[in-house]
Write an enzyme that holds these catalytic residues in place. Sequence first.
Site, PDB file in Angstrom:
ATOM      1  N   ALA A  35      -4.467   6.841 -18.430  1.00  0.00           N
ATOM      2  CA  ALA A  35      -5.831   7.350 -18.592  1.00  0.00           C
ATOM      3  C   ALA A  35      -5.935   8.833 -18.299  1.00  0.00           C
ATOM      4  O   ALA A  35      -6.971   9.451 -18.565  1.00  0.00           O
ATOM      5  CB  ALA A  35      -6.783   6.573 -17.673  1.00  0.00           C
ATOM      6  N   THR A  37      -6.148  10.395 -15.395  1.00  0.00           N
ATOM      7  CA  THR A  37      -7.069  10.762 -14.327  1.00  0.00           C
ATOM      8  C   THR A  37      -6.474  11.962 -13.600  1.00  0.00           C
ATOM      9  O   THR A  37      -5.465  12.530 -14.048  1.00  0.00           O
ATOM     10  CB  THR A  37      -7.257   9.591 -13.358  1.00  0.00           C
ATOM     11  OG1 THR A  37      -5.975   9.229 -12.805  1.00  0.00           O
ATOM     12  CG2 THR A  37      -7.845   8.385 -14.071  1.00  0.00           C
ATOM     13  N   ALA A  84      -2.397   2.744 -11.135  1.00  0.00           N
ATOM     14  CA  ALA A  84      -3.182   2.378  -9.958  1.00  0.00           C
ATOM     15  C   ALA A  84      -3.763   3.627  -9.325  1.00  0.00           C
ATOM     16  O   ALA A  84      -3.171   4.709  -9.384  1.00  0.00           O
ATOM     17  CB  ALA A  84      -2.319   1.650  -8.930  1.00  0.00           C
ATOM     18  N   THR A 134       2.961  -2.232  -3.303  1.00  0.00           N
ATOM     19  CA  THR A 134       3.203  -1.369  -2.147  1.00  0.00           C
ATOM     20  C   THR A 134       3.433  -2.190  -0.891  1.00  0.00           C
ATOM     21  O   THR A 134       2.952  -3.327  -0.777  1.00  0.00           O
ATOM     22  CB  THR A 134       1.990  -0.438  -1.933  1.00  0.00           C
ATOM     23  OG1 THR A 134       2.126   0.259  -0.688  1.00  0.00           O
ATOM     24  CG2 THR A 134       0.693  -1.231  -1.876  1.00  0.00           C
ATOM     25  N   ASP A 135       4.125  -1.596   0.076  1.00  0.00           N
ATOM     26  CA  ASP A 135       4.291  -2.248   1.372  1.00  0.00           C
ATOM     27  C   ASP A 135       2.994  -2.290   2.168  1.00  0.00           C
ATOM     28  O   ASP A 135       2.868  -3.052   3.138  1.00  0.00           O
ATOM     29  CB  ASP A 135       5.390  -1.579   2.191  1.00  0.00           C
ATOM     30  CG  ASP A 135       5.169  -0.094   2.439  1.00  0.00           C
ATOM     31  OD1 ASP A 135       4.139   0.452   1.980  1.00  0.00           O
ATOM     32  OD2 ASP A 135       6.023   0.538   3.082  1.00  0.00           O
ATOM     33  N   GLU A 136       2.004  -1.505   1.775  1.00  0.00           N
ATOM     34  CA  GLU A 136       0.769  -1.435   2.549  1.00  0.00           C
ATOM     35  C   GLU A 136      -0.032  -2.737   2.511  1.00  0.00           C
ATOM     36  O   GLU A 136      -0.914  -2.949   3.348  1.00  0.00           O
ATOM     37  CB  GLU A 136      -0.092  -0.263   2.076  1.00  0.00           C
ATOM     38  CG  GLU A 136       0.574   1.077   2.327  1.00  0.00           C
ATOM     39  CD  GLU A 136      -0.368   2.250   2.130  1.00  0.00           C
ATOM     40  OE1 GLU A 136      -1.545   2.154   2.521  1.00  0.00           O
ATOM     41  OE2 GLU A 136       0.089   3.274   1.578  1.00  0.00           O
ATOM     42  N   TYR A 160      -7.679   0.721  -0.455  1.00  0.00           N
ATOM     43  CA  TYR A 160      -6.532   0.830  -1.371  1.00  0.00           C
ATOM     44  C   TYR A 160      -5.618  -0.371  -1.243  1.00  0.00           C
ATOM     45  O   TYR A 160      -5.308  -1.051  -2.234  1.00  0.00           O
ATOM     46  CB  TYR A 160      -5.743   2.108  -1.094  1.00  0.00           C
ATOM     47  CG  TYR A 160      -4.340   2.061  -1.644  1.00  0.00           C
ATOM     48  CD1 TYR A 160      -4.118   1.884  -3.008  1.00  0.00           C
ATOM     49  CD2 TYR A 160      -3.222   2.169  -0.808  1.00  0.00           C
ATOM     50  CE1 TYR A 160      -2.826   1.809  -3.529  1.00  0.00           C
ATOM     51  CE2 TYR A 160      -1.939   2.097  -1.315  1.00  0.00           C
ATOM     52  CZ  TYR A 160      -1.744   1.914  -2.675  1.00  0.00           C
ATOM     53  OH  TYR A 160      -0.476   1.841  -3.174  1.00  0.00           O
ATOM     54  N   LYS A 164      -4.696  -3.463  -3.941  1.00  0.00           N
ATOM     55  CA  LYS A 164      -3.344  -3.798  -4.392  1.00  0.00           C
ATOM     56  C   LYS A 164      -2.994  -5.234  -4.032  1.00  0.00           C
ATOM     57  O   LYS A 164      -2.336  -5.938  -4.811  1.00  0.00           O
ATOM     58  CB  LYS A 164      -2.332  -2.827  -3.785  1.00  0.00           C
ATOM     59  CG  LYS A 164      -2.394  -1.430  -4.346  1.00  0.00           C
ATOM     60  CD  LYS A 164      -2.091  -1.382  -5.842  1.00  0.00           C
ATOM     61  CE  LYS A 164      -0.646  -1.667  -6.150  1.00  0.00           C
ATOM     62  NZ  LYS A 164      -0.348  -1.548  -7.604  1.00  0.00           N
ATOM     63  N   VAL A 216      -1.600  17.513  10.022  1.00  0.00           N
ATOM     64  CA  VAL A 216      -0.938  16.280  10.440  1.00  0.00           C
ATOM     65  C   VAL A 216      -1.964  15.413  11.155  1.00  0.00           C
ATOM     66  O   VAL A 216      -2.598  15.859  12.127  1.00  0.00           O
ATOM     67  CB  VAL A 216       0.254  16.578  11.366  1.00  0.00           C
ATOM     68  CG1 VAL A 216       0.875  15.275  11.873  1.00  0.00           C
ATOM     69  CG2 VAL A 216       1.296  17.430  10.643  1.00  0.00           C
ATOM     70  N   ARG A 305      -7.362   9.575  10.309  1.00  0.00           N
ATOM     71  CA  ARG A 305      -8.227   8.910   9.352  1.00  0.00           C
ATOM     72  C   ARG A 305      -8.583   7.514   9.877  1.00  0.00           C
ATOM     73  O   ARG A 305      -7.819   6.918  10.650  1.00  0.00           O
ATOM     74  CB  ARG A 305      -7.576   8.826   7.984  1.00  0.00           C
ATOM     75  CG  ARG A 305      -6.409   7.874   7.869  1.00  0.00           C
ATOM     76  CD  ARG A 305      -5.801   7.981   6.487  1.00  0.00           C
ATOM     77  NE  ARG A 305      -4.660   7.085   6.319  1.00  0.00           N
ATOM     78  CZ  ARG A 305      -3.653   7.322   5.491  1.00  0.00           C
ATOM     79  NH1 ARG A 305      -3.656   8.419   4.753  1.00  0.00           N
ATOM     80  NH2 ARG A 305      -2.662   6.471   5.389  1.00  0.00           N
ATOM     81  N   GLY A 307      -8.777   3.680  10.469  1.00  0.00           N
ATOM     82  CA  GLY A 307      -7.901   2.551  10.202  1.00  0.00           C
ATOM     83  C   GLY A 307      -6.486   2.917   9.816  1.00  0.00           C
ATOM     84  O   GLY A 307      -5.819   2.173   9.089  1.00  0.00           O
TER      85      GLY A 307
END
Length: 359
Positions: A35, A37, A84, A134-136, A160, A164, A216, A305, A307
């Site tokens: 797309a 983006t 994604a 993803t591993d997330e 996110y 997923k 960081v 950030r 969570g």
Amino acid sequence: MKHLLVTGGAGFIGANFVHHWLRGQRDGRLVVLDALTYAGNRANLAEVAGHPAFRFVQGDITDAALLTRLFEQEQIDCVVHFAAESHVDRSITGPDEFIRTNVMGTHELLKAARAAWCRDGKWRSDVRFHHVSTDEVYGSLSTDAAAFTEVTPYSPNSPYSASKAASDHLVRAYHHTYGLPVTTSNCSNNYGPFHFPEKLIPLMLVSALEGKPLPVYGRGENVRDWLYVEDHCRAIEAILERGTLGETYNVGGRNEWRNLDIVRHLCALLERRFAADPTLAGRFPNCPAASGRRIDSLITFVTDRPGHDWRYAIDATRIERELGFKPRETFETGIERTVDWYLTHESWWRDVLSGAYRR
């Protein structure tokens, strides 16, 4: 598999996969659907634009009519689904697009594949839908916890990763309910060429070269497992060729690093590059190394950030044992290649930062 549809093929990992696949000089065609983006960039595919087996289509994976046409016109027999929304920070401030693309878009692809490959309840024997995840989706690990395996319960902690996880479940459901021939891979953090500079490694590289702060989160103690993107492409190739239908394969680099250590390592690498190549000081006069100062003086700790997952780590035993896959790059060798790529592709990342690639 002779006719691939690669969704999100103008993005970071997708573009690297397209380059990897076409270098193999296989028969058939490769169609990229993207797309375009903010993170999709036609320049990522410039080197393969003239390849006789390559076609680019700008379009959205939520466009059911477009998907139907592509499956029919291109005789697609394999989908490699990268497309994604993937940036956690953006998912926190604007989750709607993540649900639309990652969940609804995946569902449209699954429906299109089912319609094209199954006739009167009989599936073609030569087709496959590979879903890149993803591993997330597994959540967060404590410092001494065992690494994620393919049977680790899902516990996503951001919009996110939740989107997923939902897409993973849809892919699994289409296999078990309808018989769609699928495989899934869950990978650790990738790095390498064409990485959009909102993610940690490319952001730190280009910011250091420009003499800008290196932000960081927290104290930089969050841990990630890192995988060089070309190794990830090799893993997907192995899954496509030898993976068991209906199964999931975790792909990791066995390279766990604290975020702060990553940043410091990059700073030291760049300082060595400046010491070895005097022309870099003229090209990047704002970089502290251009005037003999330490680059890590740019490190700035910022508010964490919401969570923020503490640690990700992949146990890649299954793909190593069953498919014979192991990464070729250590983190040390992969990051050297990455730094060199960004130094020799200055025009690419300057265009990305300026937005010129979208004009």
